[in-house]
Each structure stands twice: as C-alpha cells, then as structure tokens.
Design an enzyme around this catalytic site. Structure first.
Site, PDB file in Angstrom:
ATOM      1  CB  VAL A 272     -71.065   6.388  85.322  1.00 40.77           C
ATOM      2  CG1 VAL A 272     -70.757   5.331  86.369  1.00 40.77           C
ATOM      3  CG2 VAL A 272     -72.142   5.897  84.360  1.00 40.77           C
TER       4      VAL A 272
ATOM      5  CB  THR B  44     -68.115  10.373 100.267  1.00 37.12           C
ATOM      6  OG1 THR B  44     -69.027  11.445  99.975  1.00 37.12           O
ATOM      7  CG2 THR B  44     -67.277  10.769 101.465  1.00 37.12           C
TER       8      THR B  44
ATOM      9  CG  ASP C 161     -67.281   7.914  93.636  1.00 37.93           C
ATOM     10  OD1 ASP C 161     -68.001   8.880  93.322  1.00 37.93           O
ATOM     11  OD2 ASP C 161     -67.160   7.514  94.812  1.00 37.93           O
TER      12      ASP C 161
ATOM     13  N   GLY D  95     -66.813  12.463  92.296  1.00 34.12           N
ATOM     14  CA  GLY D  95     -66.679  11.134  91.726  1.00 34.12           C
ATOM     15  C   GLY D  95     -65.664  11.039  90.609  1.00 34.12           C
TER      16      GLY D  95
ATOM     17  CB  THR E 158     -71.635   9.292  98.456  1.00 29.54           C
ATOM     18  OG1 THR E 158     -71.282   9.758  97.165  1.00 29.54           O
ATOM     19  CG2 THR E 158     -71.640   7.779  98.455  1.00 29.54           C
TER      20      THR E 158
HETATM   21  N1  GLY Z   1     -69.403  10.568  94.810  1.00 27.45           N
HETATM   22  C1  GLY Z   1     -70.658  10.579  94.192  1.00 27.45           C
HETATM   23  C2  GLY Z   1     -70.631  10.914  92.784  1.00 27.45           C
HETATM   24  O1  GLY Z   1     -69.660  11.435  92.287  1.00 27.45           O
HETATM   25  O2  GLY Z   1     -71.610  10.667  92.119  1.00 27.45           O
END
Ligand code: GLY
Length: 263
Positions: free
Chosen positions: A170, A191, A172, A194, A141
C-alpha cells in the site's frame, strides 16, 4: 467572488513530453466548471482522462507489480469533509469512479476483492487492465485538485503504485493525509515514493504548516515539506490549491503539472 481553479500533476519523474497529455485533463476540468459542474465532478472527470491515457501510471497505464499483476489505488476528498478511497483493485480501469461513489456511503474505503465486489454490485466497469512494464523515470501517480464556483474543493488521486512493488503493498495514494489532504480552505496532493510520503504524512503536514501559520503560503509550505520531511534521494512532488488564487506545484524532480484559474 470565488474564482474557479484547477491544478493537476502527472507524477514525479516523467519528462515534459507528458505535459500536453496532462493539459487535456486540466482543460476538461475547466470546461466542466465553466458549464456549472461541481468540484467533485470536475476532479473525477479530469482524473478519468489521466487514467484512460496509457502514458500515466494510473488506471489503464498502471504498471505491473512484481508478480505481473495490475492493482490500482485511488482516492478523493472534499472540502465539506467527505473521503472515498480504494486500494489494490484489479480489473478496474477507472478506480477513481469507485472511490467517488464512496463519498456518500457510511464507509470510507475498500480494498482488494471486497472493493471489486462492491463495485460490481453498483455497476462499475469490470474489465481487465492490461498494464505495462515500468520504465526508467516513470511517473507514479496522477492528481487533480479543483475549486468550484461555490468555493468547494475536491482532490482526486489515482495510481498503479510505484514501480517494482509487490502485490499487497500500500502506497500513499489511498492514505488520507499522506497522498492527499483537503481542509476547508486548502488542499494538497503528493506524488513520488509512497513510502517516504507516508512516513512524512506529507500532504497533511504541508497543509497544516499554513493553517498553523508556520508558513505564509502554500508554496513556502511545499518547499518546507520537500526540504525537511523528504530524505535525500526520494523523488517527490506536490500540488496545492488554496481558497483563492491559482494552484501551485513543486517537485524535487521533474513533474509535469498545470493549472487554470477563471478570468
Ligand atoms: N505515489 C504512488 C505510490 O507510492 O504508490
């Protein structure tokens, strides 16, 4: 007097070699602020710098999902209470621009083909994103938080999604309170893995730890969040910015991050 400030990260995991690339985004945001831009403008343009840099897993550098597709998420929230987010967008090198264009719409978020169709109607760039294979220790991220001269804050995040995830998954980044949160006087962005960030509602709970006076500082709250809310082994990092002072960053793994504050 409010001091303008910027804090940004380049993902949990990548090594210090990404620090120079990350600094470019902070420099762009600070120059924009000094020339009178708003927090939203500075956060978006800094995020675009990171999305355009193929070393980061966002925009142009987004990693392949398990089926070889490249699907991008992005989000933005402002301290005046607006949110925009997009989920699993294809053919969109700069999803943060689409997310930002939702800030003044009656809807907050869009996903998949509907997001792309909506972006097409408004002239956002529609171009294939080549993508790349995930590499060991890859970041996941990018994130930028900005405070402008009026004290307004904006938080922009963008990702190709954690490595080795299926299409449709999906993370975070587009979920308010998980990958990002902005209140009147502080903002937090996350970050890393997720799934763990989402289960912890990490960004909101770290911010709330300060607003509820359970922690005296954002640094203390971030440490609490990583120690108490993230299970052993999950790589996670945080950046945060309050209504005064410089931005701060903390990670349980390597995380390039950088900050700037007005003299
Ligand atoms: N932190 C990014 C994701 O998990 O997609």
């Amino acid at each position: 007097m409010v001091k303008m400030a910027v804090v940004a990260h380049g993902g949990a995991g990548p090594g210090p070699e990404r620090q120079t690339n990350l600094q470019r985004a902070v420099d762009v945001a600070s120059e924009l602020l000094l020339s009178g831009s708003s927090a939203i403008e500075a956060a978006v343009e800094a995020c675009v710098i990171l999305e355009d840099d193929p070393v980061f897993n966002a925009g142009t550098g987004g990693v392949f999902r398990n089926d070889g597709s490249v699907l991008l998420d992005a989000s933005i929230q402002t301290s005046d209470g607006r949110i925009g987010f997009v989920i699993a967008m294809s053919d969109t090198p700069n999803p943060i621009r689409v997310a930002a264009s939702l800030l003044d719409e009656p809807i907050n978020g869009l996903t998949g083909s509907g997001a792309r169709a909506w972006a097409d109607e408004r002239g956002h760039v529609n171009r294939a994103v080549e993508g790349r294979e995930p590499i060991e220790g890859d970041g996941d991220t990018v994130g930028v938080i900005v405070r402008d001269s009026s004290g307004e804050m904006a938080c922009a995040t963008s990702t190709g999604g954690c490595s080795h995830r299926p299409p449709g998954r999906v993370g975070d980044v587009p979920l308010p309170g998980s990958g990002f949160w902005v209140e009147n006087s502080r903002s937090v962005a996350a970050t890393g893995e997720g799934e763990e960030i989402t289960k912890a509602l990490l960004s909101y709970r770290v911010s709330n730890r300060v607003s509820s006076s359970q922690c005296d500082s954002l640094m203390e709250a971030m440490r609490w969040g990583l120690d108490e809310l993230i299970p052993n082994g999950a790589s996670v990092g945080l950046i945060a910015l309050g209504n005064e002072g410089p931005g701060v960053g903390l990670s349980n793994t390597v995380m390039p991050w950088a900050s700037w504050i007005e003299d």
